[in-house]
Design an enzyme around this catalytic site. Sequence first.
Site, PDB file in Angstrom:
ATOM      1  N   GLY A  97      -4.951   2.883  -9.971  1.00 29.87           N
ATOM      2  CA  GLY A  97      -3.825   2.373 -10.752  1.00 29.87           C
ATOM      3  C   GLY A  97      -4.148   1.024 -11.374  1.00 29.87           C
ATOM      4  O   GLY A  97      -3.831   0.759 -12.537  1.00 29.87           O
ATOM      5  N   ARG A 125       1.716   8.865 -11.403  1.00 29.82           N
ATOM      6  CA  ARG A 125       2.291   7.507 -11.273  1.00 29.82           C
ATOM      7  C   ARG A 125       2.840   7.000 -12.610  1.00 29.82           C
ATOM      8  O   ARG A 125       2.331   7.339 -13.673  1.00 29.82           O
ATOM      9  CB  ARG A 125       1.224   6.535 -10.725  1.00 29.82           C
ATOM     10  CG  ARG A 125       0.795   6.941  -9.320  1.00 29.82           C
ATOM     11  CD  ARG A 125      -0.269   6.032  -8.770  1.00 29.82           C
ATOM     12  NE  ARG A 125       0.231   4.686  -8.520  1.00 29.82           N
ATOM     13  CZ  ARG A 125      -0.536   3.683  -8.109  1.00 29.82           C
ATOM     14  NH1 ARG A 125      -1.830   3.866  -7.933  1.00 29.82           N
ATOM     15  NH2 ARG A 125      -0.010   2.494  -7.897  1.00 29.82           N
ATOM     16  N   SER A 170       4.952  -7.282 -10.298  1.00 27.85           N
ATOM     17  CA  SER A 170       3.726  -6.488 -10.414  1.00 27.85           C
ATOM     18  C   SER A 170       2.601  -7.274 -11.055  1.00 27.85           C
ATOM     19  O   SER A 170       2.673  -7.653 -12.232  1.00 27.85           O
ATOM     20  CB  SER A 170       3.991  -5.225 -11.240  1.00 27.85           C
ATOM     21  OG  SER A 170       2.759  -4.605 -11.549  1.00 27.85           O
ATOM     22  N   ASP A 322       0.577  -3.908  -0.249  1.00 21.70           N
ATOM     23  CA  ASP A 322      -0.235  -2.749   0.161  1.00 21.70           C
ATOM     24  C   ASP A 322      -0.320  -2.602   1.681  1.00 21.70           C
ATOM     25  O   ASP A 322      -0.923  -1.648   2.179  1.00 21.70           O
ATOM     26  CB  ASP A 322      -1.651  -2.881  -0.411  1.00 21.70           C
ATOM     27  CG  ASP A 322      -1.660  -2.731  -1.921  1.00 21.70           C
ATOM     28  OD1 ASP A 322      -0.760  -2.049  -2.465  1.00 21.70           O
ATOM     29  OD2 ASP A 322      -2.555  -3.305  -2.566  1.00 21.70           O
ATOM     30  N   ARG A 353       4.754   5.796  -0.485  1.00 20.59           N
ATOM     31  CA  ARG A 353       4.311   5.281   0.820  1.00 20.59           C
ATOM     32  C   ARG A 353       5.446   5.127   1.828  1.00 20.59           C
ATOM     33  O   ARG A 353       5.172   5.034   3.025  1.00 20.59           O
ATOM     34  CB  ARG A 353       3.564   3.950   0.645  1.00 20.59           C
ATOM     35  CG  ARG A 353       2.177   4.152   0.109  1.00 20.59           C
ATOM     36  CD  ARG A 353       1.362   2.890   0.069  1.00 20.59           C
ATOM     37  NE  ARG A 353       0.006   3.231  -0.352  1.00 20.59           N
ATOM     38  CZ  ARG A 353      -0.833   2.380  -0.927  1.00 20.59           C
ATOM     39  NH1 ARG A 353      -0.472   1.133  -1.137  1.00 20.59           N
ATOM     40  NH2 ARG A 353      -2.045   2.777  -1.273  1.00 20.59           N
ATOM     41  N   ARG A 396      -4.731   4.313   1.924  1.00 24.27           N
ATOM     42  CA  ARG A 396      -4.098   3.455   2.937  1.00 24.27           C
ATOM     43  C   ARG A 396      -3.285   4.272   3.951  1.00 24.27           C
ATOM     44  O   ARG A 396      -3.149   3.870   5.106  1.00 24.27           O
ATOM     45  CB  ARG A 396      -3.257   2.362   2.269  1.00 24.27           C
ATOM     46  CG  ARG A 396      -4.098   1.466   1.368  1.00 24.27           C
ATOM     47  CD  ARG A 396      -3.460   0.137   1.079  1.00 24.27           C
ATOM     48  NE  ARG A 396      -4.030  -0.439  -0.136  1.00 24.27           N
ATOM     49  CZ  ARG A 396      -5.182  -1.097  -0.201  1.00 24.27           C
ATOM     50  NH1 ARG A 396      -5.902  -1.282   0.901  1.00 24.27           N
ATOM     51  NH2 ARG A 396      -5.630  -1.577  -1.347  1.00 24.27           N
TER      52      ARG A 396
HETATM   53  C1  S3P Z   1      -2.904  -4.896  -7.632  1.00 23.47           C
HETATM   54  C2  S3P Z   1      -1.557  -5.091  -7.665  1.00 23.47           C
HETATM   55  C3  S3P Z   1      -0.610  -4.379  -6.800  1.00 23.47           C
HETATM   56  C4  S3P Z   1      -1.298  -3.668  -5.643  1.00 23.47           C
HETATM   57  C5  S3P Z   1      -2.549  -2.978  -6.087  1.00 23.47           C
HETATM   58  C6  S3P Z   1      -3.533  -3.966  -6.685  1.00 23.47           C
HETATM   59  C7  S3P Z   1      -3.767  -5.671  -8.548  1.00 23.47           C
HETATM   60  O1  S3P Z   1       0.070  -3.422  -7.567  1.00 23.47           O
HETATM   61  O2  S3P Z   1      -0.421  -2.746  -5.031  1.00 23.47           O
HETATM   62  O3  S3P Z   1      -3.177  -2.321  -4.991  1.00 23.47           O
HETATM   63  O4  S3P Z   1      -4.991  -5.719  -8.327  1.00 23.47           O
HETATM   64  O5  S3P Z   1      -3.240  -6.262  -9.499  1.00 23.47           O
HETATM   65  P1  S3P Z   1       1.392  -3.790  -8.407  1.00 23.47           P
HETATM   66  O6  S3P Z   1       1.013  -4.719  -9.462  1.00 23.47           O
HETATM   67  O7  S3P Z   1       1.857  -2.485  -8.981  1.00 23.47           O
HETATM   68  O8  S3P Z   1       2.337  -4.343  -7.401  1.00 23.47           O
END
Ligand code: S3P
Length: 442
Positions: A97, A125, A170, A322, A353, A396
């Site tokens: 993601g 997603r 985020s 996470d 989750r 995870r």
């Molecule tokens: C991340 C941000 C988080 C986290 C992901 C890594 C990043 O997601 O859950 O594992 O590296 O910017 P969100 O930005 O959707 O909260």
Amino acid sequence: MTSTAAVSQKSTTPLRGTVRAPGDKSVSHRAMIFGAMATGTTTVAGLLEGADIMSTADAMRAFGADITKDKDGVWHVVGCKDGFQSPKHAVDCGNAGTGVRLIMGAAAGYKVSATFTGDASLTSRPMGRVLDPLREMGAAFDVAPGDRLPVTLKAGAALTAIDYTPPHASAQVKSCILLAGLNAAGTTAITEPTLTRDHTENMLKAFGVKLTAAKRGDGQVVRMDGGQTLKATHVIVPGDPSSAAFLIVAALITPGSDIIIENVMMNPTRTGLFETLTEMGGYLRSDNFRTSGGEIIADIHVKHSPLHGVTVPPHRAPAMIDEYPILAVAAAFAKGRTVMDGIGELRVKESDRIAATEALLSSNGVNITSHESGMTVIGGDTPRGGAVVKTHHDHRIAMSALILGLGCDAPVRIDDASMIATSFPSFFDIMTRLGAVIETSA
Ligand code: S3P
């Protein structure tokens, strides 16, 4: 990836030893992407060589970067000469993601066309959270209803900077907009009501980009002028606190354990779990603090500890987003009630989750309840174990289930361990070295 089942057994001997946390996933993605956007050759030491990062490296090659690893394990990223070029094939971001959301932002600034896709988890997603602000900046996409992958970025649009307040806390959304903003006309401004991990801001500065981050309440306002170029640099990737979390909880719940995890990043936007476990009575001592690659790192000493339940303040969620599945596992061994609220974002991670954690704990005999944006665990008794846990392509959830098994009466199995390689390829080696009995099986 082909699926492989795995099983963990109750630990009858303590976990002991000193191990090194694997490279941080967030920093590793950014090193590959920023290196590809920069002029010159960026070198990256300590890169997490997990499947997610390899997907991002392949994506950067598809846009024109040259990426290799030398005999000393240092990665060399030669930036795209005239900016990103349109890839010849669809860009498959696998399970990542962070990879796809940051890359879509970066690519949107270069007037290229590209189709982005991913595995079964990633294509389910939500992408609207990054497509909406990118559309506001002027980018155009072909996308199926519901804003899920595959997404095609259409070539040609020049971007204009926006002033944006993400509706969710985020770091991926913040980072996506900042990367697009590098090639947008005007000043990009992002207001975060709650601070999220700040690796993009830190690393952009290391690549020579000028930006300001002004504190506002619990959050910040980031401002950055468009039209800036990144200059290649040397990145040292610190150890991943989100991976260290599994080792820490394993030691806390296994009688007699005493372990040291070296090289863990202690950036306060990432250490919410350490604070929470300490409040629960966990013995966690950090020392040997030093700065490496612009981040604070330390070694963490963990000993088996009697734990008690706590209420986790919702404002802490971004600093441990996470870590809730593995916190819920720790809570199963903690006397009393552990309340986790304000975590609706967990529903749109690699899996839902909240649902996956509830299923993993309840099927193994732990008392857990959930609602739309939270869960509560009542712990303290030795869990029964014995279940086969569905991991839903989620690394995870897979690791949390195997750690739970170290403290259950009967072994805990998972249907698929293959996704663990996305973030923690050395998980089985390290756990075995510490003395845990965790094995993959056909
Ligand atoms: C991340 C941000 C988080 C986290 C992901 C890594 C990043 O997601 O859950 O594992 O590296 O910017 P969100 O930005 O959707 O909260």
